[in-house]
Design an enzyme around this catalytic site. Structure first.
Site, PDB file in Angstrom:
ATOM      1  CE1 TYR A 133      -3.665   2.574   0.809  1.00 56.48           C
ATOM      2  CE2 TYR A 133      -2.205   3.258   2.679  1.00 56.48           C
ATOM      3  CZ  TYR A 133      -3.135   3.544   2.014  1.00 56.48           C
ATOM      4  OH  TYR A 133      -3.998   4.719   2.014  1.00 56.48           O
TER       5      TYR A 133
ATOM      6  CE  LYS B 224      -3.484   5.781  -0.930  1.00 56.48           C
ATOM      7  NZ  LYS B 224      -4.360   6.632  -1.714  1.00 56.48           N
TER       8      LYS B 224
END
Ligand SMILES: Cc1cc2nc3c(=O)[nH]c(=O)nc-3n(C[C@H](O)[C@H](O)[C@H](O)COP(=O)(O)OP(=O)(O)OC[C@H]3O[C@@H](n4cnc5c(N)ncnc54)[C@H](O)[C@@H]3O)c2cc1C
Lengths: 443, 255
Positions: free
Chosen positions: B160, B164
């Site tokens: 993640y 990002k």
């Protein structure tokens, strides 16, 4: 050419193609072609009225001719002539503009589009009352308009903020003056009630009247004010009568000041100094035209003092029977502690027949407010509610933050205006960032 | 049009049914937003969010259904959302994202790719279409939800955080590329926010809730800050944290 445009308050910027046509046919072609188009004058409206993001902006300065001034004071001007340029020609001949806003740096097209008012509104009304005729190009053709020749479109254009089309020329009735001096009475008042009472009592004796109100002092001096009222001096009034036009200023603000320079403290100090240096009472003091009518023009680009974030002006009017709204608004502002420079208070005379024209008989208050304090948006939303419940309205030429849901209540003839717009602009080409924000393009 | 206080009137939210998106939409509608188009993958949640937007003052709402696992739909989704707004679009929020469970993803090629696609590839594709449309408009704003997880990546959320991070850095360059176009891009870097997505995670310092975050974002929209940190103090915390020696960093985040 693609340009970044914003209003005098330097808040919302957008990009558009700028064109400067100089004949009606060119304007007609552009209006018939472009899907999003609006006129622009000298950019002195505070918000987003003279710009259209992603569209075409028609700079009006290509229409710059000043016709001969007749013995009757009637003159025909190109829509891009500024009041400054007109006065340079007309004052030496003994003619003044019938109405002037607080700056000479506005075009006559912009003045008509906003149906501007001056310090003489209580007697003389807005500029529309002195316009004898105009030529307007719309997406469906060229119109010669006067109060009797398609009066509906004529009046709708006064206050329409450019949304009925492009004004190429205006025929104006000028005002006879004998000198370039104004005789000014100045009075200082300790509170708001006193100044309002004085205005009601004797405004009619003066062609020009306006009060500056301190909106930051609380307590018993809330709304202390300085009232200035004047009349044009006759030759008999002054020793050596002259007719010199206002001179343009050499002083300018050279760069954008840091945001926050104008905060509650500095503004308070300024307001205090202003009051201290004003006379308690003075009669018939001779002032030049520019120092009386256009004091702010002494410092070019003064809007840069408000810094990168810019500032907004909040100007509203309410009917005579809602005068307490002025008091309530000032009280509310002073307790909410948002910094605001001396506000301008004035009485309005008769309204113009234009459906979107701002002035209506009663009182108007205008405040300059730096963008920054996080409560400011809510404070002004609350003022909107106060104004609405008093059957008042805010001035589009100054506005940069009203929501569309308030427009119909503030301007109850909006639907009538949009019906007319549909007739002359069925494809809704005439639009601006302001029209999008306030849903006035008819789309 | 945005007004002088940076309050948008027409808003598109990609990933519009997330808790954070909903909180933000409510606040925008309570100010000036009257037209809101919400795009997401769960129609009933979108409908709920749309009716909530109306409760808070929106007059026109609509929805677009899509799945961010398929970047080939991004241009169509953006196009549909613009058409449903039907006028100048003031603000586009990209709040598409998937956190998931690192331990289930890290050894699974498909799951790992999915995290990258949803958090990075789909938003990048959408940004390309957005850029084109907004630049043609001559004004408009993009708000991209990044995360502090992208600034210094933790080993128990590196998929993640890494995706990002890609989006965050890419947007930094994209924002530069927009200079002079009238369009701006702002990044939001929240710390841990208590939402559906983070349910079950322990509260680490500077954990906020969606309401606080939305409030901070609205302030950031008004001031125009290029990066909006939430809570704002994280700007300074991360100035330090991003330079901690690795062993110390691990200690801090793996407690
Ligand atoms: C310091 C200061 C003091 C002011 N004081 C007052 C005051 O006392 N009273 C008052 O009423 N106003 C006042 N104003 C506001 C100002 O008079 C109006 O905003 C005016 O419209 C500005 O004219 P402009 O040429 O700069 O027009 P812009 O600001 O460029 O444009 C204003 C509007 O006019 C339209 N327009 C411009 N040219 C044309 C054209 N040829 N045909 C059709 N539409 C056109 C534009 O589309 C736009 O909607 C003041 C402004 C400043 C900065």
């Amino acid at each position: 050419m693609s340009e970044h445009l914003s209003g005098w308050g330097r808040t919302t910027t957008s990009i558009a193609q700028v064109q400067r046509p100089s004949d009606e046919t060119a304007v007609e072609e552009l209006l018939a072609q472009e899907p999003n188009i609006i006129a622009r004058g000298l950019g002195r409206s505070y918000g987003d009225a003279a710009q259209v993001s992603g569209g075409v902006v028609l700079d009006n300065r290509g229409f710059d001719t000043i016709g001969p001034i007749g013995a009757d004071g009637i003159v025909t001007l190109g829509g891009g002539v500024s009041i400054d340029q007109l006065l340079a020609v007309s004052v030496p001949l003994g003619w003044f503009v019938p109405v002037t806003p607080g700056t000479r740096q506005v075009s006559i097209g912009g003045a008509v589009a906003a149906d501007v008012h001056g310090k003489n509104h209580h007697l003389d009304g807005s500029i529309g009352a002195h316009v004898l005729a105009m030529r307007l190009v719309t997406p469906t053709g060229i119109h010669s308009l006067s109060p009797t020749n398609d009066g509906e479109l004529f009046w709708a254009t006064l206050g329409a903020m450019g949304l009925t089309g492009f004004v190429t020329s205006v025929t104006l009735q000028l005002l006879r003056i004998e000198t370039d001096q104004v005789l000014v009475d100045t009075d200082r008042f300790g509170d708001l009630d006193a100044v309002m009472a004085a205005m009601i009592e004797r405004d009619e004796e003066f062609r020009y009247s306006v009060a500056w109100v301190d909106c930051m002092t609380r307590g018993s001096h809330m709304g202390r004010a300085i009232l200035t009222r004047g009349v044009h001096a006759t030759r008999a009034d002054v020793n050596d009568a002259t007719l010199r036009p206002p001179r343009s200023s050499k002083l300018a603000v050279p760069f954008v000041a840091p945001s926050g320079l104008l905060n509650s403290l500095s503004v308070k100090a300024f307001n205090e100094a202003w009051f201290r240096t004003s006379p308690r009472h003075q009669e018939r003091e001779a002032h030049s035209l520019s120092s009386f009518f256009h004091p702010l023009d002494g410092l070019r680009e003064w809007n840069r003092l408000y810094g990168k974030r810019g500032f907004v002006q909040y100007q509203f009017c309410v009917p005579h029977d809602a005068a307490e709204t002025i008091t309530n608004a000032i009280e509310y502002l002073s307790t909410s502690r948002v910094p605001s420079f001396l506000a301008v208070l004035k009485r309005f005379g008769p309204a113009s027949p234009g459906p979107l024209s701002f002035p209506q008989p009663g009182w108007t208050l205008a405040l300059d407010l730096p963008v920054g304090p996080s409560i400011l948006p809510e404070v002004l939303d609350a003022l909107d509610e106060m104004v609405l419940s008093a059957h008042g309205r805010v001035y589009f030429a100054k506005d940069a933050r009203l929501g569309p849901d308030k427009v119909n209540a503030m301007y109850p003839r909006t639907k009538e205006f949009l019906d007319l717009k549909q007739r002359i602009d069925p494809d809704h080409r005439l639009t601006s960032d302001l029209a999008r924000r306030l849903q006035l393009s008819g789309k | 049009m945005d007004n002088a206080f940076g309050q948008p009137q027409t808003v598109i939210v990609l990933g519009g049914s997330s808790d954070i998106a909903r909180e933000l939409t409510k606040k925008l509608c309570a100010a000036r937003a009257h037209t809101v188009v919400l795009a997401g993958r769960n129609q009933s949640l979108l409908d709920e969010a749309a009716s909530e937007a109306k409760d808070y003052g929106a007059t026109t709402t609509d929805t677009v259904l899509f799945d961010a696992q398929d970047p080939s739909n991004a241009a169509r989704v953006v196009t549909e959302a613009f058409e449903k707004v039907g006028e100048h679009v003031d603000l586009v929020v990209i709040a598409v994202g998937l956190l998931g469970d690192q331990f289930e993803q890290e050894d699974d090629a498909e799951a790992a790719a999915r995290v990258a696609t949803i958090n990075f590839t789909w938003p990048v594709a959408a940004l390309a279409e957005l850029r084109r449309r907004l630049v043609a408009q001559g004004s408009g704003r993009i708000l991209v939800m990044s995360s502090v997880a992208s600034i210094r990546i933790r080993r128990n959320a590196y998929l993640y955080g890494g995706a990002k991070a890609g989006l965050d850095r890419l947007c930094d360059g994209l924002a530069d590329s927009l200079s002079g176009t009238g369009v701006t891009l702002q990044l939001v870097r929240p710390g841990v926010v208590r939402t559906k997505m983070t349910a079950g995670l322990p509260d680490i310092p500077f954990t906020t809730n969606a309401d606080d975050l939305a409030r901070t974002i609205v302030k950031g929209l008004a001031s125009g800050d290029r990066v909006i940190w939430s809570p704002p103090i994280l700007r300074y915390a991360f100035a330090v944290l991003r330079h901690l020696p690795k062993p110390v960093w691990r200690k801090v985040v793996d407690r």
